[in-house]
Design an enzyme around this catalytic site. Sequence first.
Site, PDB file in Angstrom:
ATOM      1  N   CYS A  10       0.845  -1.197   0.000  1.00  0.00           N
ATOM      2  CA  CYS A  10       0.000   0.000   0.000  1.00  0.00           C
ATOM      3  C   CYS A  10       0.884   1.251   0.000  1.00  0.00           C
ATOM      4  O   CYS A  10       1.844   1.341   0.756  1.00  0.00           O
ATOM      5  CB  CYS A  10      -0.951   0.099   1.180  1.00  0.00           C
ATOM      6  N   ARG A  28       4.142  -0.148  -4.580  1.00  0.00           N
ATOM      7  CA  ARG A  28       3.795  -0.671  -3.256  1.00  0.00           C
ATOM      8  C   ARG A  28       2.437  -1.364  -3.237  1.00  0.00           C
ATOM      9  O   ARG A  28       2.076  -2.013  -2.241  1.00  0.00           O
ATOM     10  CB  ARG A  28       3.790   0.453  -2.236  1.00  0.00           C
ATOM     11  N   TRP A  74      -2.989  -2.674  -1.871  1.00  0.00           N
ATOM     12  CA  TRP A  74      -2.635  -4.075  -2.078  1.00  0.00           C
ATOM     13  C   TRP A  74      -3.551  -4.840  -1.135  1.00  0.00           C
ATOM     14  O   TRP A  74      -3.378  -4.809   0.078  1.00  0.00           O
ATOM     15  CB  TRP A  74      -1.165  -4.301  -1.727  1.00  0.00           C
ATOM     16  N   ASN A 126      -2.417   1.549   6.026  1.00  0.00           N
ATOM     17  CA  ASN A 126      -1.519   0.502   5.549  1.00  0.00           C
ATOM     18  C   ASN A 126      -1.241  -0.395   6.741  1.00  0.00           C
ATOM     19  O   ASN A 126      -0.902   0.108   7.812  1.00  0.00           O
ATOM     20  CB  ASN A 126      -0.216   1.140   5.036  1.00  0.00           C
ATOM     21  N   GLY A 127      -1.401  -1.697   6.564  1.00  0.00           N
ATOM     22  CA  GLY A 127      -1.146  -2.602   7.680  1.00  0.00           C
ATOM     23  C   GLY A 127      -2.336  -3.513   7.898  1.00  0.00           C
ATOM     24  O   GLY A 127      -3.214  -3.616   7.039  1.00  0.00           O
ATOM     25  N   GLU A 163      16.771 -18.508  -6.269  1.00  0.00           N
ATOM     26  CA  GLU A 163      16.478 -17.103  -6.554  1.00  0.00           C
ATOM     27  C   GLU A 163      16.058 -16.939  -8.026  1.00  0.00           C
ATOM     28  O   GLU A 163      15.139 -16.176  -8.340  1.00  0.00           O
ATOM     29  CB  GLU A 163      17.712 -16.239  -6.222  1.00  0.00           C
ATOM     30  N   LYS A 176      12.677 -15.104  -9.511  1.00  0.00           N
ATOM     31  CA  LYS A 176      12.659 -14.027 -10.519  1.00  0.00           C
ATOM     32  C   LYS A 176      11.740 -14.390 -11.684  1.00  0.00           C
ATOM     33  O   LYS A 176      10.946 -13.578 -12.139  1.00  0.00           O
ATOM     34  CB  LYS A 176      14.064 -13.750 -11.081  1.00  0.00           C
ATOM     35  N   GLU A 196       7.886 -14.666 -10.584  1.00  0.00           N
ATOM     36  CA  GLU A 196       7.151 -13.458 -10.192  1.00  0.00           C
ATOM     37  C   GLU A 196       6.878 -12.516 -11.350  1.00  0.00           C
ATOM     38  O   GLU A 196       5.856 -11.841 -11.346  1.00  0.00           O
ATOM     39  CB  GLU A 196       7.837 -12.729  -9.030  1.00  0.00           C
ATOM     40  N   LYS A 202       5.885  -4.294  -3.413  1.00  0.00           N
ATOM     41  CA  LYS A 202       7.314  -4.177  -3.166  1.00  0.00           C
ATOM     42  C   LYS A 202       7.702  -4.421  -1.719  1.00  0.00           C
ATOM     43  O   LYS A 202       8.658  -5.111  -1.424  1.00  0.00           O
ATOM     44  CB  LYS A 202       7.774  -2.777  -3.604  1.00  0.00           C
TER      45      LYS A 202
HETATM   46  C1  F6R Z   1      11.466 -10.835  -4.975  1.00  0.00           C
HETATM   47  C2  F6R Z   1      11.462  -9.892  -3.879  1.00  0.00           C
HETATM   48  C3  F6R Z   1      10.939 -10.342  -2.561  1.00  0.00           C
HETATM   49  C4  F6R Z   1      11.685  -9.628  -1.421  1.00  0.00           C
HETATM   50  C5  F6R Z   1      11.053  -9.965  -0.072  1.00  0.00           C
HETATM   51  C6  F6R Z   1      11.789  -9.296   1.071  1.00  0.00           C
HETATM   52  O1  F6R Z   1      12.076 -10.295  -6.098  1.00  0.00           O
HETATM   53  O2  F6R Z   1      11.831  -8.760  -4.030  1.00  0.00           O
HETATM   54  O3  F6R Z   1      11.032 -11.719  -2.412  1.00  0.00           O
HETATM   55  O4  F6R Z   1      13.019 -10.014  -1.445  1.00  0.00           O
HETATM   56  O5  F6R Z   1       9.718  -9.557  -0.058  1.00  0.00           O
HETATM   57  O6  F6R Z   1      11.790  -7.906   0.947  1.00  0.00           O
HETATM   58  P1  F6R Z   1      12.854  -7.012   1.672  1.00  0.00           P
HETATM   59  O7  F6R Z   1      14.185  -7.331   1.091  1.00  0.00           O
HETATM   60  O8  F6R Z   1      12.435  -5.606   1.440  1.00  0.00           O
HETATM   61  O9  F6R Z   1      12.809  -7.407   3.129  1.00  0.00           O
END
Ligand code: F6R
Length: 585
Positions: free
Chosen positions: A2, A28, A71, A95-96, A467, A471, A474, A580
């Site tokens: 959000c 977001r 979101w 948000n939350g 990983e 990628k 997603e 994000k």
């Molecule tokens: C995938 C991605 C997510 C983040 C995860 C943790 O490309 O970006 O899997 O890595 O949500 O997010 P952060 O690093 O912000 O704690």
Amino acid sequence: MCGIFAVSGERNDAGSMVLKGLKKLEYRGYDSWGIAVREGEKIDVEKQVGKISGVKQKFPPATEAMGHTRWATHGGVTKENAHPHQVGKVTLVHNGIFENYLEAKKSLDDWKFHSETDTEVIAALLDREIQGGKNTAEAIRAVAEKIEGRFAILVMVEGEPGIWAARRGSPLILGRGETETFIASDIPAFLEYTTTVNYLDDGEMVHIHGAQANFSNLKTGTPVDKRNITVDWTTEEAEKGEFAHFMIKEIFEQKQTIIRAINHEDEKLRQAAALLKQANGVYFIACGTAHKVAAAAEYFFADISGRKINVVPAGEMPYFERFVHEGTALIAISQSGETADVLEVLERGKKKGAKILSITNVETSSVARIADAHLPIFAGPEKAVASTKAATAQMALCFLLAHADAEMRERGSINRGREILRTTASSINDLLNPRYEEHVRDVAEKIVDRPNLFIIGRGALYPMALEAAIKIQEVSYIHAQGFAAGELKHGPIALIENRVPCLVLGDDPETVSNAMELKARGARIIGIAPTPAEVFDEWLRVPDCNGSQAIASIIPVQILAYHLAILKGLDPDMPRNLAKSVTVK
Ligand code: F6R
């Protein structure tokens, strides 16, 4: 998770400023949006389902407005569930997650709810407190006491100028202009107006009106003093520039970000390493891509400093919490520094006396602020949902930290680590050019119609296989799965049939023979390695990186995932169902 943005000032176009700011926060959350504009005594709300990026809405002249990109958590993606929510005189964005909202809702049987959200319950509780005679500040404090869970809220009240904000867990940052104040869940929303910010801390609230911002404690109402901080983010860093998407821009930025990540004084690295050395048990805590980085770090430490570290996805840490006590080191890796699962582990660990080291991209994030020591990665804003430059920067820093750990026994180790990473960065610089991208795109064209894809790697390339799967899943929605190279034949090989693409990370003899086992069953082998093994049907060259191979090897996969998404007509910056920054558990 959000996006929130508000402005209170003197200009008469607050509605369009909020619209513009929300577009910069769309990463977001992007299933619906809404904006509230104060028009004299009234507050008008416009809400719509869908992305905000293409919206060209006109708003009535106003000096105050706030908005939200959603979101969805509680209730589907509908106009009714989009924020802001209005109850009586109160207009609110949130948000939350209000974890006990159903219980609170029971006490509000005099209000007919229009949405399925937990947010409308907060608005209704606030309105009731105000109707009961409390002023807005008192009402917010009283309602905050009732909320279990993390939240950030903005509140506008009819007939009462200014905007209120409160937070517990979810981020809110104030931008301080000369005649106006902004509140946002991330800095890019107001970066074109100001680089002077105040961070609203957990358990604080603020009232903004024009250039005035009055902070107070959310429990006691006691005024709180804030220091102005200047951020060094530039608007260019936060914009796409000549690139079609943030994802590809950020992939190409890895030419610089790996070097920036290792720009730490040796002394600082030594101090961070000392925290590990003195610790009674070391746990790396992270989620998603950051967790795969931590898993690669496990190999770096084993190889470079001979230390066994434990790597646990933050959401699984409760099962190991009995091993956390005074003297345990918790190393949190998080791009945003706001991931709720990570924060929760750290908060509980801190109470038990654990020491915390954080590795984040946002120096002022909640994770960085709770930590005893912090190592920023300096990657600049990462806006595409899929983490690319932050992941390689985190890996570079972990690689260097492992060398700092080894320095205790082996003088010169930090220098050696830094030298390896400099060479890695310079070979990545050579790799990231339009010709290479074109070649990866050609490979993407050959496999884009395939529904399943597998990836194998061993050593630190095993977490990179995991990983790589994230990628590809997603952004392209292709079913992708990563395995330790030797594991495939213990079951999953049953899924290999004609033309199933398999990405093979590495060209060592064992991995090549695993690739042959796959090829013998009809797989199309795409090798990502320094040399072209005969078994490869396609070869994506990566430099030979002397121990830091994991960093270089993920880059072609990032480009491949991007082009698979483009070829499928998808928006790689805003994949479905994702956001994000995951600020809910
Ligand atoms: C995938 C991605 C997510 C983040 C995860 C943790 O490309 O970006 O899997 O890595 O949500 O997010 P952060 O690093 O912000 O704690």
